[in-house]
Write a protein that holds these residues in place. Structure first.
Motif, PDB file in Angstrom:
ATOM      1  N   GLU A  11      54.534  -8.969  70.501  1.00 29.58           N
ATOM      2  CA  GLU A  11      54.478 -10.193  71.312  1.00 29.58           C
ATOM      3  C   GLU A  11      55.697 -10.306  72.218  1.00 29.58           C
ATOM      4  O   GLU A  11      55.583 -10.674  73.388  1.00 29.58           O
ATOM      5  CB  GLU A  11      54.356 -11.412  70.410  1.00 29.58           C
ATOM      6  N   CYS A  12      56.884  -9.986  71.687  1.00 26.17           N
ATOM      7  CA  CYS A  12      58.110 -10.023  72.496  1.00 26.17           C
ATOM      8  C   CYS A  12      57.999  -9.067  73.679  1.00 26.17           C
ATOM      9  O   CYS A  12      58.326  -9.425  74.824  1.00 26.17           O
ATOM     10  CB  CYS A  12      59.323  -9.642  71.653  1.00 26.17           C
ATOM     11  N   LEU A  13      57.525  -7.859  73.413  1.00 24.36           N
ATOM     12  CA  LEU A  13      57.414  -6.844  74.470  1.00 24.36           C
ATOM     13  C   LEU A  13      56.340  -7.225  75.486  1.00 24.36           C
ATOM     14  O   LEU A  13      56.518  -7.026  76.695  1.00 24.36           O
ATOM     15  CB  LEU A  13      57.100  -5.475  73.853  1.00 24.36           C
ATOM     16  N   LEU A  14      55.234  -7.773  74.992  1.00 25.79           N
ATOM     17  CA  LEU A  14      54.151  -8.149  75.907  1.00 25.79           C
ATOM     18  C   LEU A  14      54.558  -9.316  76.802  1.00 25.79           C
ATOM     19  O   LEU A  14      54.216  -9.350  77.991  1.00 25.79           O
ATOM     20  CB  LEU A  14      52.896  -8.503  75.101  1.00 25.79           C
ATOM     21  N   LEU A  15      55.300 -10.258  76.268  1.00 30.67           N
ATOM     22  CA  LEU A  15      55.816 -11.366  77.093  1.00 30.67           C
ATOM     23  C   LEU A  15      56.768 -10.835  78.159  1.00 30.67           C
ATOM     24  O   LEU A  15      56.798 -11.339  79.288  1.00 30.67           O
ATOM     25  CB  LEU A  15      56.525 -12.397  76.213  1.00 30.67           C
ATOM     26  N   MET A  16      57.540  -9.795  77.825  1.00 31.19           N
ATOM     27  CA  MET A  16      58.430  -9.178  78.799  1.00 31.19           C
ATOM     28  C   MET A  16      57.622  -8.493  79.911  1.00 31.19           C
ATOM     29  O   MET A  16      57.959  -8.615  81.100  1.00 31.19           O
ATOM     30  CB  MET A  16      59.326  -8.147  78.101  1.00 31.19           C
ATOM     31  N   VAL A  17      56.549  -7.802  79.533  1.00 35.04           N
ATOM     32  CA  VAL A  17      55.685  -7.144  80.521  1.00 35.04           C
ATOM     33  C   VAL A  17      55.020  -8.177  81.421  1.00 35.04           C
ATOM     34  O   VAL A  17      54.898  -7.971  82.641  1.00 35.04           O
ATOM     35  CB  VAL A  17      54.630  -6.274  79.801  1.00 35.04           C
ATOM     36  N   MET A  18      54.595  -9.297  80.854  1.00 32.15           N
ATOM     37  CA  MET A  18      53.974 -10.362  81.652  1.00 32.15           C
ATOM     38  C   MET A  18      54.971 -10.946  82.646  1.00 32.15           C
ATOM     39  O   MET A  18      54.606 -11.307  83.772  1.00 32.15           O
ATOM     40  CB  MET A  18      53.423 -11.445  80.723  1.00 32.15           C
ATOM     41  N   ALA A  19      56.238 -11.051  82.240  1.00 34.53           N
ATOM     42  CA  ALA A  19      57.278 -11.523  83.164  1.00 34.53           C
ATOM     43  C   ALA A  19      57.490 -10.519  84.290  1.00 34.53           C
ATOM     44  O   ALA A  19      57.672 -10.902  85.456  1.00 34.53           O
ATOM     45  CB  ALA A  19      58.589 -11.758  82.412  1.00 34.53           C
ATOM     46  N   TYR A  20      57.459  -9.228  83.956  1.00 32.89           N
ATOM     47  CA  TYR A  20      57.596  -8.182  84.981  1.00 32.89           C
ATOM     48  C   TYR A  20      56.432  -8.241  85.971  1.00 32.89           C
ATOM     49  O   TYR A  20      56.632  -8.081  87.190  1.00 32.89           O
ATOM     50  CB  TYR A  20      57.653  -6.811  84.316  1.00 32.89           C
ATOM     51  N   ASP A  21      55.236  -8.500  85.470  1.00 32.23           N
ATOM     52  CA  ASP A  21      54.057  -8.633  86.338  1.00 32.23           C
ATOM     53  C   ASP A  21      54.249  -9.766  87.342  1.00 32.23           C
ATOM     54  O   ASP A  21      53.984  -9.606  88.537  1.00 32.23           O
ATOM     55  CB  ASP A  21      52.822  -8.890  85.479  1.00 32.23           C
ATOM     56  N   ARG A  22      54.747 -10.918  86.880  1.00 38.35           N
ATOM     57  CA  ARG A  22      54.997 -12.043  87.781  1.00 38.35           C
ATOM     58  C   ARG A  22      56.130 -11.723  88.760  1.00 38.35           C
ATOM     59  O   ARG A  22      56.098 -12.143  89.920  1.00 38.35           O
ATOM     60  CB  ARG A  22      55.352 -13.294  86.979  1.00 38.35           C
ATOM     61  N   TYR A  23      57.117 -10.967  88.287  1.00 32.32           N
ATOM     62  CA  TYR A  23      58.235 -10.569  89.147  1.00 32.32           C
ATOM     63  C   TYR A  23      57.735  -9.722  90.321  1.00 32.32           C
ATOM     64  O   TYR A  23      58.085  -9.975  91.486  1.00 32.32           O
ATOM     65  CB  TYR A  23      59.265  -9.797  88.326  1.00 32.32           C
ATOM     66  N   VAL A  24      56.901  -8.730  90.036  1.00 33.26           N
ATOM     67  CA  VAL A  24      56.382  -7.861  91.095  1.00 33.26           C
ATOM     68  C   VAL A  24      55.464  -8.649  92.023  1.00 33.26           C
ATOM     69  O   VAL A  24      55.528  -8.500  93.253  1.00 33.26           O
ATOM     70  CB  VAL A  24      55.625  -6.650  90.496  1.00 33.26           C
ATOM     71  N   ALA A  25      54.617  -9.517  91.447  1.00 25.72           N
ATOM     72  CA  ALA A  25      53.655 -10.289  92.248  1.00 25.72           C
ATOM     73  C   ALA A  25      54.348 -11.205  93.245  1.00 25.72           C
ATOM     74  O   ALA A  25      53.872 -11.382  94.375  1.00 25.72           O
ATOM     75  CB  ALA A  25      52.751 -11.101  91.324  1.00 25.72           C
ATOM     76  N   ILE A  26      55.473 -11.795  92.856  1.00 26.49           N
ATOM     77  CA  ILE A  26      56.145 -12.776  93.716  1.00 26.49           C
ATOM     78  C   ILE A  26      57.246 -12.147  94.566  1.00 26.49           C
ATOM     79  O   ILE A  26      57.410 -12.496  95.740  1.00 26.49           O
ATOM     80  CB  ILE A  26      56.714 -13.922  92.853  1.00 26.49           C
ATOM     81  N   CYS A  27      57.981 -11.203  93.993  1.00 28.19           N
ATOM     82  CA  CYS A  27      59.127 -10.625  94.712  1.00 28.19           C
ATOM     83  C   CYS A  27      58.741  -9.414  95.567  1.00 28.19           C
ATOM     84  O   CYS A  27      59.467  -9.074  96.504  1.00 28.19           O
ATOM     85  CB  CYS A  27      60.227 -10.222  93.730  1.00 28.19           C
ATOM     86  N   ASP A  28      57.631  -8.767  95.256  1.00 24.36           N
ATOM     87  CA  ASP A  28      57.191  -7.600  96.039  1.00 24.36           C
ATOM     88  C   ASP A  28      55.671  -7.618  96.182  1.00 24.36           C
ATOM     89  O   ASP A  28      54.974  -6.699  95.743  1.00 24.36           O
ATOM     90  CB  ASP A  28      57.649  -6.309  95.341  1.00 24.36           C
ATOM     91  N   PRO A  29      55.130  -8.675  96.810  1.00 24.90           N
ATOM     92  CA  PRO A  29      53.671  -8.857  96.847  1.00 24.90           C
ATOM     93  C   PRO A  29      52.924  -7.762  97.597  1.00 24.90           C
ATOM     94  O   PRO A  29      51.776  -7.452  97.257  1.00 24.90           O
ATOM     95  CB  PRO A  29      53.499 -10.213  97.538  1.00 24.90           C
ATOM     96  N   LEU A  30      53.551  -7.173  98.618  1.00 25.23           N
ATOM     97  CA  LEU A  30      52.856  -6.137  99.401  1.00 25.23           C
ATOM     98  C   LEU A  30      52.580  -4.881  98.575  1.00 25.23           C
ATOM     99  O   LEU A  30      51.564  -4.206  98.780  1.00 25.23           O
ATOM    100  CB  LEU A  30      53.687  -5.781 100.647  1.00 25.23           C
ATOM    101  N   HIS A  31      53.486  -4.556  97.664  1.00 27.17           N
ATOM    102  CA  HIS A  31      53.313  -3.358  96.838  1.00 27.17           C
ATOM    103  C   HIS A  31      52.697  -3.665  95.473  1.00 27.17           C
ATOM    104  O   HIS A  31      52.552  -2.756  94.649  1.00 27.17           O
ATOM    105  CB  HIS A  31      54.659  -2.652  96.648  1.00 27.17           C
TER     106      HIS A  31
END
Length: 305
Positions: free
Chosen positions: A102-122
């Motif tokens: 669960e800890c690792l999956l929450l970290m991956v979900m945060a990374y997903d939001r990071y890429v979606a908002i900070c690098d939306p084109l890629h």
């Protein structure tokens, strides 16, 4: 050869009341998280990385709560609180493994939001389906050997004196209290694993969201900022609830542990978070609500009324 799980035996007059409460909580958790898994698999609008991770997270929550609640319900109903050494070790191993996942999956979900908002084109290129599957697989596999090893080490300790575990499931802090001899090495291992699987993911999530917030604040449109914040707020709430209680439980010194506090914190991350997870992710999410309306047309009628 066996332990006694005291659970909530200190309040004997409320045993049946607690059984009813926790039974309905268990049903709510199974139904709520099961519905999230169902809508993310069947609704085409939810075939995105964010909902792929959410589906896995909801399935994980069902597994996590099923490692503790059925045994607790049995104990409350029958008042027979004994658990064999093997069953206790198995339960603890699954709780720790699923907690790490669960800890690792929450970290991956945060990374997903990071890429979606900070690098939306890629974003579509970086978070393609293959990468998402690899990330989830890594989360499910990484913690397994570590926690099997940790469980074996805990249960290789000699247990003498009382066999009563003052908790509602087999967890490390109450078991270490029953161990004979020097447990310093075991405590250091618990601390190390907690740092690796709890503290480091938590700090990485904080780093991701600090970058996300700074990016959102630079958006020119107020509507864009509101939408970006809304996609992240649900995840932030779940992270705060889960990591807050887990960090206090496993990173406190042994001298600071108390049975009452341990039980309260454990209830929070093993039961309360899985119960509120579906409500947090669906009620605050328009796409999820639309999928729910398609699945349950009655919701549209209720909303109109």
């Amino acid at each position: 050869m066996e332990f006694i799980l005291l659970g909530f035996s200190d309040i004997p007059n409320l045993q049946m009341f607690l059984f009813v409460v926790f039974f309905f909580v268990y049903v709510i958790i199974l139904m709520g998280n099961g519905i999230i898994v169902l809508i993310t698999k069947t609704d085409q609008a939810l075939q995105t990385p964010m909902y792929f991770f959410l589906s896995n997270f909801s399935f994980l929550e069902i597994c996590f709560v099923s490692a503790t609640l059925p045994k607790m319900l049995t104990n409350l109903w029958t008042q027979k609180r004994n658990i064999s050494l093997f069953a206790c070790a198995t339960q603890m191993c699954f709780v720790l493994m699923l907690g790490n996942i669960e800890c690792l999956l929450l970290m991956v979900m945060a990374y997903d939001r990071y890429v979606a908002i900070c690098d939306p084109l890629h974003y579509p290129l970086i978070m393609n389906h293959k990468v998402c599957v690899q990330l989830v697989t890594a989360c499910w596999i990484t913690g397994v050997p570590v926690e099997i090893g940790q469980t074996c080490q805990i249960f290789s300790l000699p247990f003498c004196g009382s066999s009563q575990i003052n908790h509602f499931f087999c967890d490390i802090p109450p078991l270490l209290k029953l161990a004979c001899g020097d447990t310093f090495l075991n405590e250091m291992l618990v601390f190390t694993v907690a740092v690796l699987f709890v503290m480091i993911p938590f700090l990485l999530i904080l780093g991701s969201y600090s970058k996300i917030i700074s990016t959102i604040l630079r958006l020119p449109s107020a509507t864009g900022r509101t939408k970006a914040f809304s996609t992240c707020s649900s995840h932030v709430i779940v992270v705060a609830m889960f990591f807050g209680s887990a960090v206090i439980t496993y990173l406190r010194p042994k001298s600071k542990h108390s049975s009452r506090t341990d039980k309260f914190l454990s209830l929070f991350y093993t039961i309360v978070t899985p119960m509120f997870n579906p409500m947090i992710y669906t009620l605050r999410n328009k796409d999820a609500m639309m999928a729910l309306r398609k699945l349950f047309p009655l919701l549209i009628h209720i909303e109109n009324v």
